[in-house]
Scaffold this motif. Sequence first.
Motif, PDB file in Angstrom:
ATOM      1  N   GLY A   3       0.639  -7.127   4.875  1.00  0.00           N
ATOM      2  CA  GLY A   3       0.675  -5.712   4.511  1.00  0.00           C
ATOM      3  C   GLY A   3      -0.145  -5.406   3.280  1.00  0.00           C
ATOM      4  N   LEU A   4      -0.459  -6.446   2.491  1.00  0.00           N
ATOM      5  CA  LEU A   4      -1.248  -6.197   1.279  1.00  0.00           C
ATOM      6  C   LEU A   4      -2.623  -5.650   1.640  1.00  0.00           C
ATOM      7  CD1 LEU A   4      -0.455  -9.310  -0.967  1.00  0.00           C
ATOM      8  CD2 LEU A   4       0.636  -7.078  -0.994  1.00  0.00           C
ATOM      9  N   LEU A   6      -3.197  -3.363   3.601  1.00  0.00           N
ATOM     10  CA  LEU A   6      -3.110  -1.909   3.806  1.00  0.00           C
ATOM     11  C   LEU A   6      -3.403  -1.125   2.530  1.00  0.00           C
ATOM     12  CD1 LEU A   6       0.303  -1.809   5.729  1.00  0.00           C
ATOM     13  CD2 LEU A   6      -1.987  -1.669   6.742  1.00  0.00           C
ATOM     14  N   ILE A   7      -3.309  -1.826   1.390  1.00  0.00           N
ATOM     15  CA  ILE A   7      -3.392  -1.108   0.112  1.00  0.00           C
ATOM     16  C   ILE A   7      -4.796  -0.606  -0.168  1.00  0.00           C
ATOM     17  CG2 ILE A   7      -3.089  -1.320  -2.393  1.00  0.00           C
ATOM     18  CD1 ILE A   7      -1.080  -3.557  -1.796  1.00  0.00           C
ATOM     19  N   THR A   8      -4.886   0.682  -0.517  1.00  0.00           N
ATOM     20  CA  THR A   8      -6.150   1.243  -0.981  1.00  0.00           C
ATOM     21  C   THR A   8      -5.873   1.925  -2.314  1.00  0.00           C
ATOM     22  OG1 THR A   8      -5.630   3.270   0.218  1.00  0.00           O
ATOM     23  CG2 THR A   8      -7.074   1.690   1.318  1.00  0.00           C
ATOM     24  N   THR A  10      -5.089   4.649  -4.534  1.00  0.00           N
ATOM     25  CA  THR A  10      -4.462   5.928  -4.246  1.00  0.00           C
ATOM     26  C   THR A  10      -4.287   6.696  -5.551  1.00  0.00           C
ATOM     27  OG1 THR A  10      -3.275   4.907  -2.403  1.00  0.00           O
ATOM     28  CG2 THR A  10      -2.379   6.967  -3.242  1.00  0.00           C
ATOM     29  N   LEU A  12      -2.165   8.631  -7.692  1.00  0.00           N
ATOM     30  CA  LEU A  12      -0.708   8.789  -7.734  1.00  0.00           C
ATOM     31  C   LEU A  12      -0.337  10.020  -8.545  1.00  0.00           C
ATOM     32  CD1 LEU A  12       0.123   5.001  -8.173  1.00  0.00           C
ATOM     33  CD2 LEU A  12       0.401   6.383  -6.102  1.00  0.00           C
ATOM     34  N   GLY A  16       5.995   9.381 -10.228  1.00  0.00           N
ATOM     35  CA  GLY A  16       5.915   7.991 -10.677  1.00  0.00           C
ATOM     36  C   GLY A  16       6.112   7.067  -9.502  1.00  0.00           C
ATOM     37  N   PRO A  17       5.431   5.967  -9.447  1.00  0.00           N
ATOM     38  CA  PRO A  17       4.492   5.474 -10.451  1.00  0.00           C
ATOM     39  C   PRO A  17       3.249   6.352 -10.560  1.00  0.00           C
ATOM     40  CG  PRO A  17       4.316   4.160  -8.457  1.00  0.00           C
ATOM     41  CD  PRO A  17       5.483   5.075  -8.270  1.00  0.00           C
ATOM     42  N   SER A  18       2.589   6.230 -11.724  1.00  0.00           N
ATOM     43  CA  SER A  18       1.352   6.968 -11.964  1.00  0.00           C
ATOM     44  C   SER A  18       0.178   6.005 -11.823  1.00  0.00           C
ATOM     45  CB  SER A  18       1.388   7.542 -13.375  1.00  0.00           C
ATOM     46  OG  SER A  18       1.515   6.498 -14.311  1.00  0.00           O
ATOM     47  N   VAL A  20      -2.632   3.502 -12.767  1.00  0.00           N
ATOM     48  CA  VAL A  20      -2.598   2.426 -13.749  1.00  0.00           C
ATOM     49  C   VAL A  20      -3.987   2.266 -14.355  1.00  0.00           C
ATOM     50  CG1 VAL A  20      -2.300  -0.080 -13.978  1.00  0.00           C
ATOM     51  CG2 VAL A  20      -0.665   1.274 -12.632  1.00  0.00           C
ATOM     52  N   PRO A 201       2.348  -0.333 -14.201  1.00  0.00           N
ATOM     53  CA  PRO A 201       3.242  -0.337 -13.041  1.00  0.00           C
ATOM     54  C   PRO A 201       4.720  -0.350 -13.460  1.00  0.00           C
ATOM     55  CG  PRO A 201       1.539  -2.018 -12.815  1.00  0.00           C
ATOM     56  CD  PRO A 201       1.493  -1.525 -14.235  1.00  0.00           C
ATOM     57  N   LEU A 324      -1.658  12.127   1.638  1.00  0.00           N
ATOM     58  CA  LEU A 324      -1.688  10.672   1.443  1.00  0.00           C
ATOM     59  C   LEU A 324      -2.664  10.017   2.418  1.00  0.00           C
ATOM     60  CD1 LEU A 324      -0.530   8.244  -0.073  1.00  0.00           C
ATOM     61  CD2 LEU A 324       1.310   8.138   1.618  1.00  0.00           C
ATOM     62  N   ASP A 328      -5.851  10.259   0.229  1.00  0.00           N
ATOM     63  CA  ASP A 328      -5.421   9.204  -0.697  1.00  0.00           C
ATOM     64  C   ASP A 328      -4.761   9.761  -1.960  1.00  0.00           C
ATOM     65  OD1 ASP A 328      -5.856   6.725   0.515  1.00  0.00           O
ATOM     66  OD2 ASP A 328      -8.016   6.882   0.193  1.00  0.00           O
ATOM     67  N   GLU A 330      -1.051  10.934  -3.560  1.00  0.00           N
ATOM     68  CA  GLU A 330       0.405  11.012  -3.380  1.00  0.00           C
ATOM     69  C   GLU A 330       0.984  12.092  -4.280  1.00  0.00           C
ATOM     70  OE1 GLU A 330       3.542   7.652  -3.020  1.00  0.00           O
ATOM     71  OE2 GLU A 330       3.591   8.209  -5.128  1.00  0.00           O
TER      72      GLU A 330
END
Lengths: 370, 370
Positions: A3-4, A6-8, A10, A12, A16-18, A20, A201, A324, A328, A330
């Motif tokens: 699943g990692l 899938l991360i792009t 984003t 934020l 929160g989270p905001s 980084v 984070p 989202l 991209d 949130e």
Amino acid sequence: MNGLQLITKTTLMGPGPSCVHPKVYEALSMPTIGHLDPRFITIMDEIKVMLREVMGTKNEITLPMSGTGSAGMEAAFVNLVEPGDKVLVLVNGVFGKRMAEVARRLGAEVEECEFTWGTPVDPNVAEKKIREKKWQIVAIVHAETSTGVRNPVEKLGPLVHEVGALYIVDAVTSLGGIPVEVDAIGADLCYSGTQKCLSCPPGLAPLTIGERAIEKLKNRSTKVPNWYLDLSMIIDYWQGARRAYHHTAPINMLYGLHAALSVLLEEGLQNSYVRHLKMHERLVQGLTSIGLELPVAEPYRLPMLNAVTVPEGVDEGRVRKVLLESYDIEIGAGLGPLEGKIWRIGLMGYTAQAENVDKLISALQSMLHR
Amino acid sequence: MNGLQLITKTTLMGPGPSCVHPKVYEALSMPTIGHLDPRFITIMDEIKVMLREVMGTKNEITLPMSGTGSAGMEAAFVNLVEPGDKVLVLVNGVFGKRMAEVARRLGAEVEECEFTWGTPVDPNVAEKKIREKKWQIVAIVHAETSTGVRNPVEKLGPLVHEVGALYIVDAVTSLGGIPVEVDAIGADLCYSGTQKCLSCPPGLAPLTIGERAIEKLKNRSTKVPNWYLDLSMIIDYWQGARRAYHHTAPINMLYGLHAALSVLLEEGLQNSYVRHLKMHERLVQGLTSIGLELPVAEPYRLPMLNAVTVPEGVDEGRVRKVLLESYDIEIGAGLGPLEGKIWRIGLMGYTAQAENVDKLISALQSMLHR
């Protein structure tokens, strides 16, 4: 199973989270060293110094707890509450409610003085309530993340002390984005989280505790009913020349916090507050220009957490989903009684930049007005 | 102020943290996404599946708690203990002692059945004690990190159930390095930490809870006196199609755990156990060849945590200091009554490699025999 992948990246803009800061990501992946290594002790000591500055306090005991912001809340109450204590919580949102629940579970006699969600705690009503009883603790949330309301925490500190109570202030969402002057406010214990205006984070809860609260901690008739969050032991782990082993600190998260605090202080606290305010103004202007409304009255709006009324006939969940998936970006939903009625748009820390605000407004415009 | 510049790559051969796998560092610095983002839910779900395999359990509720290994211990007891419960802790080191202390703080009637530190829990003595009373909970540490002793956790599960008690097993140091077969052992609740044989930095506590323990949790007469660690709420956050917001999960740490579990399962659990054992044998051979002794009897030695007797006349603190400063190797000191008497040499996870063992032996040889 990965699943990692899938991360792009984003943007934020939720509660929160905001986003980084790049320097924080870099710090997170630095080589792990031992938690009793002298170099790590130096890093711990520097974190304490920087946290004191960010929190506006001279409190010796100012350190990050090894858990998320919610662990900070748990730590505040479990250390200071003894069964039967009279605790007054000034409530105007989810996090005030949660404070009351945490305190009740510890055997306190809790009263909630509740104000309409979306409006601030009224200091006059609060004063009356505070004078009503011999409270041991009065607690309040500085920035109510569930509604976007700023509470007048600075008006109640002296009064709480006058009646002999301790003053607990939740600064999870406010720290770094608006002034959190712990000493000036008169907060006896104040905690925050890393995942909001500190641009780090989630995973740590900065916390500061003053002399009066330490006095109460020392004079407890029973031990703190939580070994992991017992401040008297955590103090021995974070203070002094020789550190007593308590638990294994979350090393890499602390690297991240160190970097985040450095970035914030390099910018300058005042500059950060101004940036948050300017981005808030830019957002409000943009939202207004596309016909959206903010339910919180202007003087009480938080720059870093903006409640926005969902227009009639709009499927609020679909808007968040498309934002989202296609942009991209949130943003957050309403909580509790405000679920479905508001969006929550965060402008916290590294998120509070003009390009992010503009990107969101442009996306909302094309979605709502096509 | 930049203590982060002091950090160098250090070979972590103490009692934890251990060396972190490069893929885990990479994961830690991936872009933070929202904790209710569908992609993050996928990552959470994959972590649960992988954790079940690593912990040897079919328990639906198998998830990482948002705190360090010590938070896992706190979670175990705070969820299952009700005031007045009779709790038996089988103690032979610091972490057994800590279990007893955690349970006592929660209002349990705790008895410690203590065995000489450096020797294992004797199942016959333990059996007698377990049959002595109507215990609600029996607790034991699988791998006693303070002494390097492996406890026969597999021998007591059925007996604990026979007398109607719940069985809590601490697998902080064992998980990933020796088999932790939760279902086969009969553990009703088992927790661990990320910073040992999982080759991940500290900060999360994998935990699994079975049906019998959930039954007790459901039938509590009072709410769990810890909002942050209340499993009934955390279950709603980690299970089901729609996740109820509880706290903000430590996103990037969870990326790291995901990567760590993937690496471990790619190697294969059996291969990992064999590697730990082989490196342990290599270490013992090396230590013996330079005249050092291991105080724990051979059948009870843990492969991943080796207690070594400090030779007479040797300044044990100086050895550790020079190892760290001149060789970039960290080893651990003794704790409690064993302080000054032993070193603790960890071979956990990514640390358990031949070149690390050889580097340490060669360094020790030149320091002790010059």
